[in-house]
Write a protein that holds these residues in place. Sequence first.
Motif, PDB file in Angstrom:
ATOM      1  N   ALA A 272      -8.789   6.959 -14.843  1.00  0.00           N
ATOM      2  CA  ALA A 272      -9.998   6.935 -14.021  1.00  0.00           C
ATOM      3  C   ALA A 272     -10.552   5.518 -13.931  1.00  0.00           C
ATOM      4  CB  ALA A 272     -11.042   7.877 -14.605  1.00  0.00           C
ATOM      5  N   ASP A 273     -11.245   5.243 -12.819  1.00  0.00           N
ATOM      6  CA  ASP A 273     -11.821   3.916 -12.619  1.00  0.00           C
ATOM      7  C   ASP A 273     -12.794   3.554 -13.736  1.00  0.00           C
ATOM      8  OD1 ASP A 273     -10.373   3.882 -10.303  1.00  0.00           O
ATOM      9  OD2 ASP A 273     -12.085   4.102  -8.960  1.00  0.00           O
ATOM     10  N   GLN A 274     -12.926   2.259 -13.958  1.00  0.00           N
ATOM     11  CA  GLN A 274     -13.891   1.747 -14.926  1.00  0.00           C
ATOM     12  C   GLN A 274     -15.321   1.916 -14.399  1.00  0.00           C
ATOM     13  OE1 GLN A 274     -12.575   0.136 -18.112  1.00  0.00           O
ATOM     14  NE2 GLN A 274     -11.279   1.703 -17.200  1.00  0.00           N
ATOM     15  N   PRO A 275     -16.326   1.843 -15.279  1.00  0.00           N
ATOM     16  CA  PRO A 275     -17.718   2.004 -14.822  1.00  0.00           C
ATOM     17  C   PRO A 275     -18.118   1.054 -13.704  1.00  0.00           C
ATOM     18  CG  PRO A 275     -17.611   2.145 -17.221  1.00  0.00           C
ATOM     19  CD  PRO A 275     -16.234   1.754 -16.751  1.00  0.00           C
ATOM     20  N   ASP A 276     -17.493  -0.139 -13.676  1.00  0.00           N
ATOM     21  CA  ASP A 276     -17.835  -1.090 -12.609  1.00  0.00           C
ATOM     22  C   ASP A 276     -17.035  -0.869 -11.337  1.00  0.00           C
ATOM     23  OD1 ASP A 276     -15.328  -1.933 -13.322  1.00  0.00           O
ATOM     24  OD2 ASP A 276     -15.901  -3.982 -13.849  1.00  0.00           O
ATOM     25  N   GLU A 326      -3.722   1.960  -1.593  1.00  0.00           N
ATOM     26  CA  GLU A 326      -3.739   2.609  -0.273  1.00  0.00           C
ATOM     27  C   GLU A 326      -2.812   1.889   0.696  1.00  0.00           C
ATOM     28  OE1 GLU A 326      -3.681   5.404   1.456  1.00  0.00           O
ATOM     29  OE2 GLU A 326      -5.423   5.800   0.213  1.00  0.00           O
ATOM     30  N   ASN A 327      -1.568   1.714   0.263  1.00  0.00           N
ATOM     31  CA  ASN A 327      -0.577   1.002   1.066  1.00  0.00           C
ATOM     32  C   ASN A 327       0.735   1.765   0.962  1.00  0.00           C
ATOM     33  OD1 ASN A 327       1.334  -0.782   2.138  1.00  0.00           O
ATOM     34  ND2 ASN A 327       0.238  -2.593   1.409  1.00  0.00           N
ATOM     35  N   ARG A 328       1.167   2.365   2.049  1.00  0.00           N
ATOM     36  CA  ARG A 328       2.378   3.183   2.033  1.00  0.00           C
ATOM     37  C   ARG A 328       3.660   2.369   2.198  1.00  0.00           C
ATOM     38  NH1 ARG A 328      -1.360   7.054   3.671  1.00  0.00           N
ATOM     39  NH2 ARG A 328      -1.025   9.095   2.680  1.00  0.00           N
ATOM     40  N   THR A 329       3.547   1.062   2.251  1.00  0.00           N
ATOM     41  CA  THR A 329       4.751   0.248   2.352  1.00  0.00           C
ATOM     42  C   THR A 329       5.177  -0.298   0.988  1.00  0.00           C
ATOM     43  OG1 THR A 329       3.615  -1.861   2.749  1.00  0.00           O
ATOM     44  CG2 THR A 329       4.021  -0.444   4.665  1.00  0.00           C
ATOM     45  N   VAL A 330       4.510   0.102  -0.075  1.00  0.00           N
ATOM     46  CA  VAL A 330       4.857  -0.379  -1.411  1.00  0.00           C
ATOM     47  C   VAL A 330       5.580   0.724  -2.185  1.00  0.00           C
ATOM     48  CG1 VAL A 330       2.931  -1.987  -1.482  1.00  0.00           C
ATOM     49  CG2 VAL A 330       2.623   0.324  -2.400  1.00  0.00           C
ATOM     50  N   ALA A 331       6.211   0.333  -3.290  1.00  0.00           N
ATOM     51  CA  ALA A 331       6.930   1.299  -4.125  1.00  0.00           C
ATOM     52  C   ALA A 331       5.985   2.115  -4.993  1.00  0.00           C
ATOM     53  CB  ALA A 331       7.937   0.566  -5.003  1.00  0.00           C
ATOM     54  N   LEU A 332       4.951   1.453  -5.503  1.00  0.00           N
ATOM     55  CA  LEU A 332       3.995   2.090  -6.412  1.00  0.00           C
ATOM     56  C   LEU A 332       2.614   2.006  -5.771  1.00  0.00           C
ATOM     57  CD1 LEU A 332       5.422   0.400  -9.602  1.00  0.00           C
ATOM     58  CD2 LEU A 332       5.702   2.806  -9.003  1.00  0.00           C
ATOM     59  N   ARG A 333       2.186   3.116  -5.225  1.00  0.00           N
ATOM     60  CA  ARG A 333       0.949   3.149  -4.428  1.00  0.00           C
ATOM     61  C   ARG A 333      -0.181   3.784  -5.230  1.00  0.00           C
ATOM     62  NH1 ARG A 333      -0.527   7.849  -1.315  1.00  0.00           N
ATOM     63  NH2 ARG A 333      -2.315   7.434   0.037  1.00  0.00           N
ATOM     64  N   VAL A 334      -1.315   3.114  -5.240  1.00  0.00           N
ATOM     65  CA  VAL A 334      -2.532   3.694  -5.811  1.00  0.00           C
ATOM     66  C   VAL A 334      -3.343   4.260  -4.651  1.00  0.00           C
ATOM     67  CG1 VAL A 334      -4.642   3.257  -7.104  1.00  0.00           C
ATOM     68  CG2 VAL A 334      -2.536   2.040  -7.707  1.00  0.00           C
ATOM     69  N   PRO A 335      -3.455   5.597  -4.532  1.00  0.00           N
ATOM     70  CA  PRO A 335      -4.242   6.168  -3.431  1.00  0.00           C
ATOM     71  C   PRO A 335      -5.665   5.632  -3.444  1.00  0.00           C
ATOM     72  CG  PRO A 335      -2.922   7.864  -4.487  1.00  0.00           C
ATOM     73  CD  PRO A 335      -2.814   6.630  -5.343  1.00  0.00           C
ATOM     74  N   GLY A 336      -6.242   5.503  -2.266  1.00  0.00           N
ATOM     75  CA  GLY A 336      -7.503   4.804  -2.117  1.00  0.00           C
ATOM     76  C   GLY A 336      -8.739   5.523  -2.600  1.00  0.00           C
ATOM     77  N   LEU A 337      -8.692   6.847  -2.731  1.00  0.00           N
ATOM     78  CA  LEU A 337      -9.894   7.565  -3.144  1.00  0.00           C
ATOM     79  C   LEU A 337     -10.225   7.207  -4.585  1.00  0.00           C
ATOM     80  CD1 LEU A 337      -9.242  11.094  -1.601  1.00  0.00           C
ATOM     81  CD2 LEU A 337     -10.789   9.321  -0.759  1.00  0.00           C
ATOM     82  N   PRO A 338     -11.395   6.665  -4.837  1.00  0.00           N
ATOM     83  CA  PRO A 338     -11.744   6.247  -6.197  1.00  0.00           C
ATOM     84  C   PRO A 338     -12.252   7.418  -7.033  1.00  0.00           C
ATOM     85  CG  PRO A 338     -13.552   5.766  -4.716  1.00  0.00           C
ATOM     86  CD  PRO A 338     -12.452   6.348  -3.861  1.00  0.00           C
ATOM     87  N   GLY A 339     -12.500   7.125  -8.316  1.00  0.00           N
ATOM     88  CA  GLY A 339     -13.147   8.128  -9.154  1.00  0.00           C
ATOM     89  C   GLY A 339     -12.281   8.667 -10.258  1.00  0.00           C
TER      90      GLY A 339
END
Length: 449
Positions: A272-276, A326-339
């Motif tokens: 999960a994202d950090q507090p900041d 949030e980049n579908r052209t990479v091998a390891l993608r972190v979806p953009g929805l935070p939280g």
Amino acid sequence: MEEAHAFLERHPDVQGIDVVMPDFHGIGRGKIIRRHELDSLYRNGRGMPGSLFGQDVAGDDVEESGLILVDGGADMRVWPLPGTLGYLPKVGRGQVLVGMCEADGSPFEVAPRTALLNQIARARAAGYEPMGAFELEFYLVDRQTGPNGRRMPATYALTGRRSMQRNTMSVDELDEMSPLFEAIYEAAAASGLTLESLISEYGPGQYELTIRYRDLIRAADDVVLAKRLVRTVARRFGVEATFMAKPFGQEAGSGMHLHLSLGSEGGRNLFADQPDGSLSPLMLHAIGGIRKTIGDTMLILAPYRNSWRRFASAVYSPASDSWGVENRTVALRVPGLPGATRHFEHRVAGVDANPYLVGAVTLAGALDGIRDQSYPGPAAEGNNYEAARPADLPRSWIDAIDRMDGSDFVKRTLGARMHRAFVAVKRAEWLRLELDVSEAEWELYGFVV
């Protein structure tokens, strides 16, 4: 035993149960038993030869695997995997996954599921609970070839119409195929499998199914169940489902994207994202570890000659070690929805890959990265397909075989015996195809050179 008896009570008309053990290739090997034999399967297990893991995709023995006729070819025992016994409505039979065991009852060291279990045990020892889900892309095709001798997208189950258009994310296309997919969802519910979103994908006749996020070993079990379920239902609608990574050279390939996170014993998402609002350092270390090992694992992510066709065109098929948000052209993608639901998606594996092995090497790389506090490097931005492919990644199937053969990381992750057998089987498949002169070669070279 309670699971078996409850199943028989719920389904008094079922007379056959498919006993399915996934092999190196994810193919279900086993037998169909009769209703009265289910009790014995749960009480005593069932005999199957360990040499099943020393066979190529066609079922031919590979002597170099070191698994053929060991101990005179004696059977080992397989046992039902809890929670996988279900009913296939369109088929009229039950189905259960089984795992092969050593004489002392421990999981067979050469079974791909064992490799994933070992990495999950490693994660738990460090205080992490691996969680994941796979997305499956596949094509539905007609049984008969078209006038040009090539496969064609399946006609729609509702209207009998055929479309050669892409129809990407068309809800109307899903409606025209809805009788088939409603039968798939019905069968999934009866099998305890939670299929979720359905998408009309980028290729004509291509679809994607997502499966509910859960503990990683069951997520891999779900892939085996889902692929078999889709195939069996499709056959009963007069069409075929193909999980080849690249069935049509000019169309999009089919991937098997793994979404992965690590939880705490209390169920908290440690990615999960950090507090900041910044990304979790733990997740970034995991991505860094996978980037370091992805080249060694390409044979697992792309296990067949056809798998490598998927990387020939950059249509949502990243053959790289890049990462981004949030980049579908990479091998390891972190979806953009935070939280709190933050995770990353490994996008390289084809849908033809073995989910247990994909899970094992992905988790192992992530754990190595966390242990070493690996830095993932800067996130890629923009169209990463335009970037040069990393020079240290295998360029072909045989390169990947050689790379994995010499990989200490993969040998440690799978165990020396499984590592040897898997490489030997893949090298035998490579040689088999190298010796087969195709009709295309005759047409191109036969009478002109």
